[in-house]
Design an enzyme around this catalytic site. Structure first.
Site, PDB file in Angstrom:
ATOM      1  N   SER A 154       0.974  -1.150  -0.067  1.00 61.95           N
ATOM      2  CA  SER A 154       0.009  -0.136   0.020  1.00 61.95           C
ATOM      3  C   SER A 154       0.905   1.234   0.094  1.00 61.95           C
ATOM      4  CB  SER A 154      -0.920  -0.006   1.289  1.00 61.95           C
ATOM      5  OG  SER A 154      -1.526   1.306   1.515  1.00 61.95           O
ATOM      6  N   TYR A 167      -2.519  -0.463  10.180  1.00 63.75           N
ATOM      7  CA  TYR A 167      -2.423  -1.135   8.772  1.00 63.75           C
ATOM      8  C   TYR A 167      -1.325  -0.751   8.107  1.00 63.75           C
ATOM      9  CZ  TYR A 167      -3.697  -0.712   3.701  1.00 63.75           C
ATOM     10  OH  TYR A 167      -3.611  -0.951   2.404  1.00 63.75           O
TER      11      TYR A 167
END
Length: 281
Positions: A154, A167
């Site tokens: 990501s 995350y």
């Protein structure tokens, strides 16, 4: 590695980027072992892909007869993941790579407000699932003439995003694991690619059990800036076919990658400023 004629495992294939990658891989002539936690959405992916293949003039007879198999599976279940390579080989006769798209985000809260159960869940899916897949498939892939590993990290894996700190940490771990695999597989037939999506129009928030506290105007404005799953899928598979080291998805990821390398502190402050209003809602 050219996708046509290869057998690829695609996780997260029930929706979002994973679904788009699975469909695009079939369109390019691959056979796909589609993996997802949700058997209903996974079955829908397989059914819609088969229907499209049969209706498309360019589809081969083989594709029309069956180009995708469904494998409902929780990537945090190590025993199930370790059994997956054998199941794929039994179904398709070989496996030439995997594209690991499955992942979840955390609630949009600061670390001090995040409970350990949620932390463990995020790391279980994003980190442990990635590790289990790599360990399970590496021996099989190393025995192939050529093979490819793709892990989707990501933008938050190289750029800190307040409210998504856990995350981001899990995706940073995916980044370094994948880059380490690239180095360890040098001199073999296995190529390794790490993918950094920015904003992509998926249902990862609902799949993660998370709500984004945006008003209607903000949500509409944000929707115009993000990449479609179909574009992300094309970029990922183009990366596979080019043996790319890394793939950045979307203008936002490409921009922030450059800014963060030039001035990490300023870039982090820029993102923190954008997140402040969201976290204070």
């Amino acid at each position: 590695m050219k996708v046509a004629g290869k057998v690829l495992v695609v996780t997260g294939a029930g929706s979002g980027i994973g679904q788009a990658v699975a469909r695009e891989a079939v369109r390019r002539g691959a056979r796909v072992a589609a993996v997802d936690l949700n058997p209903e959405t996974l079955a829908a992916t397989v059914a819609s892909t088969e229907a499209t293949a049969e209706a498309t003039a360019e589809a081969t007879a083989e594709a029309a007869a069956g180009s995708m198999s469904a494998h409902p599976l929780n990537v945090t279940d190590r025993d199930a993941v370790e059994a997956l390579p054998g199941q794929v080989v039994e179904r398709w006769g070989a496996v030439d790579g995997f594209i690991h798209c499955a992942g979840i985000i955390q609630p949009f809260v600061r670390l001090k407000d995040l409970d350990y159960a949620t932390i463990d869940r995020v790391f279980g899916v994003n980190w442990s699932g990635t590790l289990y897949l790599a360990k399970a498939f590496l021996p099989v892939l190393l025995a192939r003439p050529e093979a490819h590993i793709v892990n989707v990290a990501s933008m938050g894996g190289f750029l800190p995003v307040p409210g998504q700190t856990i995350y981001g940490a899990s995706k940073a771990a995916v980044k370094l694991l994948t880059e380490g695999l690239h180095a360890e597989c040098a001199g073999t037939g296995v190529r390794v690619t790490v993918v950094f999506p920015g904003g992509v129009a998926t249902n990862i928030t609902s799949n993660s059990g998370v709500a984004i506290p945006l008003d209607g105007a903000s949500a509409s404005k944000q929707a115009t800036k993000i990449t479609t799953p179909e574009r992300a899928a094309r970029d990922i598979l183009n990366g596979v076919e080019a043996d790319a080291y890394r793939v950045l998805i979307g203008k936002d990821a490409r921009l922030m990658d450059k800014l963060y390398r030039l001035n990490p502190r300023r870039s982090a402050a820029l993102i923190a400023g954008k997140m402040e209003a969201l976290l204070n809602r």
